[in-house]
Design a protein around this motif. Structure first.
Motif, short mmCIF file in Angstrom:
data_model
loop_
_atom_site.label_atom_id
_atom_site.label_comp_id
_atom_site.label_asym_id
_atom_site.label_seq_id
_atom_site.Cartn_x
_atom_site.Cartn_y
_atom_site.Cartn_z
N ASP A 167 1.00 -1.77 -0.30
CA ASP A 167 -0.39 -0.49 -0.37
C ASP A 167 0.69 1.37 -0.32
O ASP A 167 1.46 1.37 1.09
N ALA A 168 0.95 2.14 -0.80
CA ALA A 168 1.66 3.22 -1.45
C ALA A 168 1.25 4.32 -0.58
O ALA A 168 2.04 5.12 0.12
N SER A 169 0.47 3.81 0.75
CA SER A 169 0.68 4.83 1.64
C SER A 169 0.58 4.11 2.91
O SER A 169 1.58 5.30 4.15
N ALA A 170 0.94 3.27 3.38
CA ALA A 170 1.56 3.04 4.62
C ALA A 170 3.31 1.86 4.05
O ALA A 170 3.96 2.09 5.57
N GLY A 171 3.18 1.56 3.04
CA GLY A 171 4.33 0.90 2.61
C GLY A 171 4.76 -0.20 3.40
O GLY A 171 3.70 -0.84 3.77
N VAL A 172 5.56 -0.94 4.34
CA VAL A 172 6.18 -2.06 4.68
C VAL A 172 5.30 -1.48 5.88
O VAL A 172 5.03 -1.33 7.22
N GLU A 173 4.91 -2.94 5.87
CA GLU A 173 3.27 -2.72 7.16
C GLU A 173 3.89 -4.54 8.28
O GLU A 173 5.09 -5.22 7.57
N ALA A 174 3.19 -4.52 9.08
CA ALA A 174 3.37 -5.72 10.01
C ALA A 174 3.51 -7.18 9.03
O ALA A 174 4.67 -7.67 8.83
N GLN A 175 2.72 -7.64 8.47
CA GLN A 175 2.65 -8.86 7.61
C GLN A 175 3.46 -8.17 6.76
O GLN A 175 3.63 -9.91 5.97
N LYS A 196 -2.15 1.32 -4.91
CA LYS A 196 -3.32 2.25 -4.73
C LYS A 196 -1.86 3.60 -4.23
O LYS A 196 -2.21 4.99 -3.46
N MET A 197 -1.13 3.96 -5.62
CA MET A 197 -1.08 5.07 -6.14
C MET A 197 -1.37 6.90 -5.98
O MET A 197 -0.95 7.60 -6.15
N ASP A 198 -2.86 5.89 -6.12
CA ASP A 198 -4.09 7.12 -6.48
C ASP A 198 -4.31 8.11 -4.68
O ASP A 198 -5.38 8.24 -4.97
N LYS A 199 -4.50 6.75 -4.21
CA LYS A 199 -4.92 6.62 -2.90
C LYS A 199 -4.17 8.38 -1.61
O LYS A 199 -3.28 8.25 -2.29
N THR A 200 -5.37 8.48 -0.81
CA THR A 200 -5.41 9.83 -0.16
C THR A 200 -4.04 9.71 0.49
O THR A 200 -3.47 8.95 1.59
#
Length: 777
Positions: A167-175, A196-200
């Motif tokens: 997710d481009a807005s979150a980067g690397v997440e736990a899972q 998700k480059m279009d996500k706020t």
């Protein structure tokens, strides 16, 4: 007109059942509701090419491509990063579905289980087969939820490459970290897709930096986004210095144009792309000596003159060596960036022959395959997914299962397409197949053509081992590594609606266990109840739901329990004698053992023997002794939970001649249980690593709630406008946490849990737990 004729011809052929047999795998839907995803303009058929246009593929060209043109890939990511949506777009653009499915609408191809469509999550990994520009791609969409980690593990085991979706807005997440570690373990080359480059809040630079910092990987930027969030409209191809723009009026994203970047029309973008390309060339040259020589020789003066093909070949080599990861971007939901991702899969990820599998040298081209997943179908029985490493599989072929030491016959061979399957005449090495007719094969079994083939491979491995090491342990390497199954952390009782339905429930659980090895079923020795052991609340809930829907059983679940462990705090000795006469035989065993805390953490007991226990005695009875020790440690004296972190020393052992090994095991087991009861005992509880992503406004109530749950906060990171709380919390305190978190944060927060370790409970909590278990509170 031509298109209408094609559709008529395809329908006519489908009705006449020529060479094609499409079936439903897990749940047989009613014929009216069945959506047959027949590829438009393509057909799995052996009809002559040209009968219905040049687009139609002959059966042979689709089923048996050259091995260099095969790609076995998986899609892996954190929950909600967009894996299933990306898979859906891939199938649409490759011409294998007529319409774009949506997770929210519950009509995606790979999420075909009723529970997946209702919840909008992937539970079972699903395999699909398609072709793209002459390449045959076997793709597996894996789950992102921590409860289904084993699904990811067993699929990665058989893949040659993977696409990690972010997710481009979150980067690397736990899972993401968990699946990345799994891919590292299996040495899988991968490419990254920033979705998700279009996500706020989407940020290309932030996501790339998180890959560099958290995954310790070297990102190779093959694309740059044109705009971010609401302004995102396309991508720049860094290698070819071209911009790819998607037509805003095209509803399905099929129409996009590729234009070269010109100094006149895009001066800023051209400058940024040139800098990115030069940086990419330098990065790849640092990692690949062959490319470095080329760059320093011919093109040292002007990087612009370097051909794109040379750079692409070098990126392919670097990806295979796993020294760096190519990074692409796009928006699957808005249908942007998927076609270049497919090109990257075929260009940079390896074919089966480019992966080095050491065990293949022992088989010399004979059949060697790994069963990596089993599905149960009521009509056809078990369906076994296999990765073929060498040789060819055909229907009616007799195969030998090395692990189960049994011979079985494959009745039919299918090509997987989510819950629909196409029957095929044969499948060669490098492919993923679905077989019908194997009754005893389970996840992780090694399949060969015959017992003699397995013995010949073992002999070759032994000879090679003796040459290299002077020992013959190499024979063990003919087994393909199976799948490590994690220990369950939740358990609860399950009851059928009536005693008469107990056999039906047992059969349903047997089928589900074979499908899902992380589900454990055992019988409580005291109450005789059936106990379900699973990886989490969601896992148990899904199993319960599947028993109801697929097997028509209204079962009742007891309250969820935590899988505790036990240990001891001091050293104790115990002796025991078993003297029993059965018939005319006297069985007499006297044993003395010492139990003490182990120096290092270990789930199984550390076993030691005193010098007074002779080698001759051990030769005869060592297996019986160890069986007795292991069985004694399965049930501790406090809660009946497994005992860990203990060392057992056998100080003396006297066995009367003619005493059976069963009696030796029973005496040793009883003696150890006596020792464990005498020792100071400690309950260990599962400690979970938690990662909560929450907006700044709701941070305080989330922290306060975690403090009440005996949580230990390690750090609070900033991720764009959100805060990421990382800490550890006992699993016992996390029952129903998802509901509480949604209430506290108005549904805006997300969390991920992962088993970290087992820790000692404090005396007060331990006392409360024991009182509750014994019914005193």
């Amino acid at each position: 007109m031509l298109n209408n004729l094609r559709i008529f011809a395809m329908n006519h052929q489908k009705m006449s059942s020529l060479h094609i047999n499409i079936m439903c795998c897990c749940k047989m839907r009613s014929f009216k509701k069945l959506k047959l995803h027949v590829p438009p303009g393509r057909n799995y058929s052996s009809l002559p090419v040209g009968l219905m246009g040049d687009d139609i593929k002959s059966l042979h060209s689709v089923i048996s491509p050259p091995i260099a043109k095969i790609r076995n890939i998986g899609i892996m990511a954190h929950i909600d990063a967009g894996k299933t949506t990306t898979t859906e777009r891939i199938l649409y653009y490759s011409g294998y579905t007529r319409s774009l499915g949506d997770v929210d609408d519950g009509d995606t191809v790979t999420d075909f289980m009723a529970q997946e469509r209702e919840r909008g999550i992937t539970i079972q990994s699903a395999a699909v087969t398609f072709d793209w520009k002459g390449y045959r791609v076997n793709l597996i969409d894996t789950p992102g939820h921590v409860d289904f980690t084993l699904e990811v593990e067993r699929c990665l085991r058989v893949l040659d490459g993977a696409v990690a979706v972010f997710d481009a807005s979150a980067g690397v997440e736990a899972q993401t970290l968990t699946v990345w570690r799994q891919a590292d373990k299996h040495k899988i080359p991968r490419i990254c897709f920033l979705n998700k480059m279009d996500k706020t809040g989407a940020s290309f630079s932030y996501a790339v930096e998180s890959i560099r910092e958290k995954l310790k990987a070297k990102p190779l930027l093959l694309q740059l986004p044109i705009g971010e969030a609401k302004t995102f409209k396309g991508v720049v191809d860094v290698i070819n210095k071209e911009k790819l723009l998607w037509n805003p009026n095209s509803g399905d994203g099929k129409d996009f144009e590729r234009k070269p970047l010109l100094a006149g029309s895009d001066p800023e973008l051209l400058k940024e792309t040139t800098e990115a390309r030069n940086a990419l060339i330098e990065q790849v040259a640092d990692l690949d000596d062959e490319f470095a020589e080329l760059v320093l020789g011919e093109f040292s003066e002007n990087f612009d003159m370097l051909p794109a093909e040379k750079l692409q070949t070098a990126v392919h080599r670097v990806t295979l060596a796993r020294t760096a990861v190519p990074v692409l971007c796009g928006s699957a939901l808005k249908n942007k960036g998927i076609q270049p991702l497919l090109d990257a899969v075929t260009m940079y990820l390896p074919s089966p022959e480019e992966r080095n599998y050491e065990f293949l040298q022992w088989y010399k081209g004979d059949l060697c395959a790994l069963a990596f997943k089993v599905l149960h179908d009521k009509q056809r029985g078990p369906l076994v997914f296999m990765r073929i490493y060498s040789g060819t599989i055909k229907p009616q072929l007799a195969i030998h299962n090395i692990n189960g030491n049994c011979t079985e016959r494959i009745s039919r061979l299918l090509l997987p397409f989510a819950d629909q399957h196409i029957e095929i005449p044969s499948l060669a090495a490098g492919n993923i197949a679905l077989t019908v007719g194997l009754k005893h094969t389970a996840t992780g079994d090694t399949i060969v053509s015959s017992k003699s083939s397995a013995l010949a491979a073992a002999r070759r491995a032994e000879r090679e081992g003796e040459k290299q090491h002077g020992k013959s342990s190499e024979a063990e390497r003919i087994f393909l590594a199976g799948v490590e199954i994690p220990d369950p952390v939740f358990f609860c009782t399950i009851e059928p609606p009536s005693v008469a339905k107990q056999p039906d429930l047992d059969q349903a659980l047997k089928c589900l266990q074979r499908e899902d090895p992380s589900l454990k079923v055992k019988i409580d020795p005291d109450s005789g109840q059936t106990v379900l052991c699973g990886m989490g609340e969601l896992h148990i809930e899904i199993i319960h739901d599947r028993i109801k829907r697929e097997y028509g059983l209204e079962t009742y679940l007891g309250p969820l329990q935590i899988a505790y462990r036990e240990t001891i705090l001091n050293s104790v000795r115990a002796t025991d004698t078993l003297d029993r006469t059965l018939g005319d035989k006297r069985h007499l065993v006297t044993v003395e053992v010492e139990a003490r805390p182990a120096e290092t953490s270990s789930a199984t007991p550390v076993i030691e023997y005193a010098e007074s226990v002779t080698d001759d005695l051990l030769k005869v009875s060592q297996e019986a002794i160890e069986n007795g020790i292991h069985s004694a440690c399965l049930q501790g004296p406090l809660l009946g939970s497994p005992v860990q972190d203990v060392a057992i020393s056998l100080h003396s052992l006297m066995i009367h001649p003619g005493t059976s090994t069963t009696m030796v095991s029973a005496c040793v087991s009883r003696c150890i249980q006596k020792a464990l009861k005498k020792a100071d005992k400690q309950v260990l509880e599962p400690l979970m690593k938690i990662e909560v992503t929450v907006t700044r406004d709701y941070l305080s109530p989330v922290l306060a709630d975690l403090a009440q749950r005996r949580g230990n906060i390690k750090e609070i990171q900033t991720r764009q406008d959100n805060r990421v709380v990382i800490g550890f919390v006992p699993l016992a305190e996390m029952m129903g946490y998802s509901t509480v978190l949604r209430t506290l944060t108005s549904g805006s927060a997300t969390f991920a849990l992962e088993l970290s370790s087992y820790q000692a409970m404090n005396p007060q909590d331990q006392s409360t737990l024991l009182n509750r278990r014994t019914g005193l509170t």
